[in-house]
Design an enzyme around this catalytic site. Structure first.
Site, PDB file in Angstrom:
ATOM      1  N   THR A   1       0.816  -1.220   0.000  1.00  0.00           N
ATOM      2  CA  THR A   1       0.000   0.000   0.000  1.00  0.00           C
ATOM      3  C   THR A   1       0.852   1.274   0.000  1.00  0.00           C
ATOM      4  OG1 THR A   1      -1.759  -1.144   1.170  1.00  0.00           O
ATOM      5  CG2 THR A   1      -1.748   1.242   1.351  1.00  0.00           C
TER       6      THR A   1
ATOM      7  N   ASP B   1       1.724  -7.100  -4.026  1.00  0.00           N
ATOM      8  CA  ASP B   1       0.982  -7.143  -2.767  1.00  0.00           C
ATOM      9  C   ASP B   1       1.663  -8.222  -1.939  1.00  0.00           C
ATOM     10  OD1 ASP B   1      -1.004  -8.116  -0.834  1.00  0.00           O
ATOM     11  OD2 ASP B   1      -2.412  -6.833  -1.905  1.00  0.00           O
TER      12      ASP B   1
ATOM     13  N   THR C   1       1.916  -4.564   4.263  1.00  0.00           N
ATOM     14  CA  THR C   1       1.821  -4.893   5.696  1.00  0.00           C
ATOM     15  C   THR C   1       1.365  -6.333   5.949  1.00  0.00           C
ATOM     16  OG1 THR C   1      -0.433  -4.033   5.810  1.00  0.00           O
ATOM     17  CG2 THR C   1       1.349  -2.517   6.395  1.00  0.00           C
TER      18      THR C   1
HETATM   19  N1  ASP Z   1      -2.356  -6.001   0.825  1.00  0.00           N
HETATM   20  C1  ASP Z   1      -1.342  -5.009   1.126  1.00  0.00           C
HETATM   21  C2  ASP Z   1       0.001  -5.709   1.128  1.00  0.00           C
HETATM   22  O1  ASP Z   1       0.323  -6.406   2.066  1.00  0.00           O
HETATM   23  C3  ASP Z   1      -1.653  -4.350   2.413  1.00  0.00           C
HETATM   24  C4  ASP Z   1      -0.718  -3.248   2.825  1.00  0.00           C
HETATM   25  O2  ASP Z   1       0.316  -2.986   2.260  1.00  0.00           O
HETATM   26  O3  ASP Z   1      -1.022  -2.592   3.839  1.00  0.00           O
HETATM   27  O4  ASP Z   1       0.725  -5.595   0.184  1.00  0.00           O
END
Ligand code: ASP
Length: 412
Positions: free
Chosen positions: A57, A105, A137
């Site tokens: 993200t 992702d 994340t």
């Molecule tokens: N789905 C995303 C990822 O892990 C979520 C994020 O970055 O917060 O790439």
């Protein structure tokens, strides 16, 4: 008409000159002050930092079809933001950015992606003083744990960070996470280990868990206090060694024996470590079929409470017997995210010991899984070494003596 007598006039004239003299001294003093007392606190940071942008993200940008990761974009906001603060810029060393293509992702990450990051760090190791990984994340805690095992002998900081909201949005947590990571990377005493920086806290990477998909405080380290935190400034969590002259970070000691030379490990990409989450009345037949029909390197069992399992469940007994016959290591992690496994506390736990299950102490699931992958890579076919090393502290991922709780944050 005169307002004051002659004597009064002289007194007011004297006071007027005195006032002018004081004001002039203040104005001149203030302007000279900046010249004669240069601000040494703002010493220019000279760290060379490599930012490795893997996706997630944090770096997504607005497109006609919504937020997306686009290679070589998504980090412009960082440059623009830093350009607004030329003085503060002194706190941050020089950085360069490698943007992976494709950006992914983190839910799509696999051991091959950990290897890619390990390879990027290793091949750029001598050219940089610190590495910042921009990462999604979702599996960030797995990556932070995997890198901590894979980057053997690390003696430079590796910082994993990301965001709940992208840099491209007006309100976002990404810019603070990234700036904190760069300041930490540029500081005089960053710890030479894999850390995860999020929401003003610096965590040991292999102790972290994603706790929330919605909050800025997305990560925690339930069995280990943060290594440091950003407030007005930055403070380390330290112990004061009564024999030493100054406080030192408690945590550096875990890495002392490691920092001879970097000797990274590439994870075996087809490593297979299933995780089995116990539930009341769980049927084990399909898991027994799994270990008899599929190549399994080891199993992580997520058990109840302090490490207990259903010792009266016939299917469970058969499953553990089969694992023992097939020499597949079974590791025991608690479903509670805080505390530690003590297999001897209850008969339902002792049963696991008699079946050869190895207690994982206060490891997180993420650290237990990546450690099992690491051990399967390092000691393929040598299940007794995998079992023995699993409960040893390799890189600060577990504490054989028990969970430590102390917090003394000091700016050192
Ligand atoms: N789905 C995303 C990822 O892990 C979520 C994020 O970055 O917060 O790439």
């Amino acid at each position: 008409m005169t307002l004051f007598s002659n004597n009064m006039n002289k007194t007011y004239q004297a006071m007027f000159f005195l006032l002018i003299t004081i004001l002039s001294a203040l104005v001149i003093g203030a302007s000279i002050g900046t010249i004669v007392e240069p601000n040494t606190a703002n010493k220019k940071a000279d760290a060379r930092i490599l930012i490795i942008y893997t996706g997630g993200t944090i770096g997504m940008v607005e497109t006609s079809s919504g937020l997306k990761n686009i290679p070589n974009r998504g980090t412009e906001q960082l440059d623009k933001y830093l350009a607004l603060y030329p003085d503060a810029r002194e706190k941050i060393g020089t950085y360069e950015i490698i943007s992976y293509d494709p950006l992914i992702d983190s839910s799509n990450m696999a051991p091959a992606d950990w290897n890619k990051m390990i390879g990027t760090i290793y091949s750029n190791y001598t050219s940089y003083d610190a590495f910042v990984i921009m990462h999604g994340t979702d599996t960030m805690a797995y990556t932070a744990s995997a890198l901590s095992f894979g980057l053997r002998g690390l003696d430079k900081p590796v910082i994993v960070t990301g965001a709940q909201e992208p840099l491209a949005k007006l309100r976002n947590d990404g810019i603070n996470n990234l700036i904190c990571s760069l300041i930490y990377a540029s500081s005089q005493k960053p710890l030479s280990e894999v850390v995860l920086i999020f929401n003003n806290e610096v965590f040991r990477g292999n102790r972290t868990k994603k706790l929330s998909p919605n909050k800025n405080s997305a990560f925690g380290s339930p069995n280990f206090p943060p290594l440091g935190k950003f407030g007005i400034g930055f403070e380390y969590n330290v112990i004061v060694d009564s024999r030493g002259s100054s406080p030192s970070t408690k945590y550096q000691k875990y890495w002392d024996y490691q920092s001879k030379f970097i000797d990274p490990v590439n994870y075996r990409e087809n490593v297979n470590v299933p995780i089995i989450f116990l539930t009341p009345g769980i049927q084990f037949d399909m898991y027994t079929d799994l270990v008899t029909t599929t190549r399994v390197d080891s199993i992580v069992l997520l058990t109840f409470g302090i490490g207990n399992g259903p010792d009266g469940n016939k299917g469970f007994q058969k499953f553990l017997r089969t694992c023992r016959e097939k020499d597949i290591p079974v590791f025991n992690i608690s479903q509670c995210c805080q505390g530690r496994v003590e297999q001897g506390d209850y008969a339902t736990g002792s049963f696991l010991s008699t079946m050869g299950v190895v207690g994982g102490l206060d490891l997180t699931l993420e650290a237990a899984f990546t450690k099992a992958c690491y051990l399967a890579t390092m000691y393929p076919g040598d299940s007794s070494t995998q079992r023995r090393v699993f409960s040893q502290d390799l890189v600060g991922e577990l504490n054989p003596e028990g969970t430590e709780r102390f917090e003394l944050f000091i700016d050192i």
